[in-house]
Design an enzyme around this catalytic site. Structure first.
Site, PDB file in Angstrom:
ATOM      1  N   ARG A 102      -0.756   4.503   0.033  1.00 17.97           N
ATOM      2  CA  ARG A 102      -1.688   5.630   0.159  1.00 17.97           C
ATOM      3  C   ARG A 102      -1.264   6.637   1.223  1.00 17.97           C
ATOM      4  O   ARG A 102      -1.692   7.765   1.223  1.00 17.97           O
ATOM      5  CB  ARG A 102      -3.095   5.118   0.472  1.00 17.97           C
ATOM      6  CG  ARG A 102      -3.772   4.543  -0.740  1.00 17.97           C
ATOM      7  CD  ARG A 102      -5.098   3.949  -0.384  1.00 17.97           C
ATOM      8  NE  ARG A 102      -4.942   2.742   0.430  1.00 17.97           N
ATOM      9  CZ  ARG A 102      -5.958   2.034   0.900  1.00 17.97           C
ATOM     10  NH1 ARG A 102      -7.183   2.428   0.682  1.00 17.97           N
ATOM     11  NH2 ARG A 102      -5.749   0.941   1.596  1.00 17.97           N
ATOM     12  N   ASP A 139       0.849  -1.184   0.000  1.00 17.63           N
ATOM     13  CA  ASP A 139       0.000   0.000   0.000  1.00 17.63           C
ATOM     14  C   ASP A 139       0.890   1.241   0.000  1.00 17.63           C
ATOM     15  O   ASP A 139       1.886   1.282   0.720  1.00 17.63           O
ATOM     16  CB  ASP A 139      -0.838  -0.043   1.296  1.00 17.63           C
ATOM     17  CG  ASP A 139      -2.048   0.858   1.262  1.00 17.63           C
ATOM     18  OD1 ASP A 139      -1.892   2.036   0.898  1.00 17.63           O
ATOM     19  OD2 ASP A 139      -3.140   0.399   1.608  1.00 17.63           O
TER      20      ASP A 139
END
Ligand code: ZN
Length: 440
Positions: A353, A351
């Site tokens: 983000r 990830d």
């Protein structure tokens, strides 16, 4: 940092070089290129005091490339769209000295100022005054500074089929205000471009500012030389996607009157959000969030859907589709047990983000407490609470809204710590949850 250490990078202007020359096609001579890559010289950037309590004391974010000597940021306005602007100029379709006429562009609803705007470490990834520049800096603009808004606030109606279904099922009732008789939701729609205050971003990640600047410089292929040569310039307009906020009910009520907040923070998933791809729960959760926000506004609270342009966990859509193929072609087929592993094999991480920056927009909206947080994500919850905003309750997606092929994702996320009223799945569930094959 000595200027001469960076002589090589300063010359990276390449064929266009610092001197005027004839264009290869024999057209009009190229203008001199003014390099702003070193402190001193003619550069006199307008001062910025990040976190100051009013816009005059803070100073404008001056990102226009028209006046290189007064600019006080690295990068250009409009995020990645700045490169389309460059194409338009190169193609002769846009006058490079065009200045926006901001007549009648002011916010359709006032937002702030709220006390959080004056706390320097609360908001580091957007300009809290970005929607108020034409008012706050009217004199400077009249004096010729090309100060541009980085936030725009307008009004809209949303027509969403799932809201029609919620009305048909009796879960929502049009009230003529939040929800029209025709089933449209009235919203305040806010577009926000990223404005990064580099010392604050570095602090949020617990790293040094020099380390951050160097990585941004190197990993963008040396695109922004000033990241390493102009440590005096602290604000960066990164070429990444921004945020859209959809506000249901009175957007100012939580900050002004302590109204209850329902909120969905949604990271873009174009395949599901727009096209209805069934491998994930993104659109069903998004429309469930909209339904929750409408109900909140009808109950006297305020609803916010925060939509972040972070496609495929900010890995991008190409990486995302490569991962889909890898998941479905692996021995044993697509299953929850190896969901994160397949992403990591392709992307190197699960990830990107970085929810650390996500709460900034909630501070900008003046939110201190969220009554109903429409998300099962522990990463989002932890990031919001770490920034001092409390969450009363996490609202999971209703099980009947999870598409069949998305059961793999849902089971894997629950195993990894996502909030669920049913607790974590068993190891048997992890092995059993299988998705479709590529050819089905
Ligand atoms: Zn998705």
């Amino acid at each position: 940092m000595k200027a001469e250490d960076h002589g090589g990078t300063a010359r990276q202007g390449g064929s266009s070089g610092p001197a005027a020359e004839e264009s290869p096609g024999g057209g009009r001579p190229r203008r001199h290129i003014r390099l702003s890559s070193h402190p001193g010289g003619t550069a006199k950037p307008v001062a910025i005091d990040w976190g100051a309590a009013n816009p005059k004391a803070r100073g404008p974010v001056l990102g226009s490339v028209r006046d290189g000597t007064r600019r006080n940021v690295i990068g250009a306005h409009a995020g990645s769209y700045s490169l389309y602007r460059a194409l338009a100029v190169a193609a002769g379709r846009l006058d490079p000295v065009h200045v926006p006429d901001l007549t009648n562009t002011a916010p359709a609803e006032p937002i702030g100022p709220w006390p959080q705007w004056a706390e320097a470490d609360r908001i580091v990834s957007l300009d809290p005054w970005g929607h108020m520049v034409s008012e706050a800096f009217a004199e400077e603009i009249a004096d010729g500074l090309d100060i541009r808004p980085t936030i725009a606030v307008t009004k809209a109606h949303l027509t969403v089929p799932e809201i029609g279904s919620a009305i048909a099922a009796g879960r929502l009732v049009p009230d003529g205000e939040v929800l029209t008789a025709a089933g449209d939701a009235r919203v305040t729609k806010i577009a926000i471009e990223p404005v990064w205050y580099l010392p604050g971003i570095a602090e949020r990640f617990g790293i040094g500012e020099a380390e951050l600047r160097r990585a941004l410089f190197e990993e963008s292929g040396g695109m922004y030389t000033e990241l390493v040569t102009r440590p005096d310039v602290k604000v960066f307009l990164p070429p990444v996607g921004g945020i859209t906020v959809y506000g249901f009910g009175d957007a100012a009520a939580p900050a002004r009157a302590g109204a209850a907040v329902t909120c969905r923070v949604h990271d873009e998933c174009n395949g599901s959000d727009v096209f209805g791809s069934d491998i994930c729960t993104c659109r069903p959760y998004l429309t469930h969030g909209i339904e929750e926000c409408i109900a909140a506004a009808q109950g006297g609270g305020t609803g916010f859907v925060v939509y972040n342009r972070k496609e495929g966990r900010a890995l991008g859509e190409v990486t995302k589709f490569l991962v889909y193929n890898a998941r479905k072609r692996q021995p044993g087929g697509d299953r929850a047990e190896t969901y994160f592993e397949r992403t990591e094999c392709v992307a190197g991480v699960q990830d990107m983000r970085f929810q650390e920056l996500m709460p900034d927009v909630l501070h900008w909206l003046g939110i201190r407490r969220i009554e109903r947080f429409v998300s099962m994500s522990d990463m989002k919850r932890d990031a919001i609470e770490a920034q001092g905003i409390s969450i009363e309750r996490q609202v999971p997606i209703p099980p009947e809204l999870v598409p069949d092929d998305a059961q793999v994702e849902m089971t894997a996320k629950r195993a990894a710590g996502y909030y669920s009223e049913d607790g974590a799945p068993s190891s048997g569930d992890l092995l059993e949850r299988a998705g479709r094959s590529l050819t089905d």
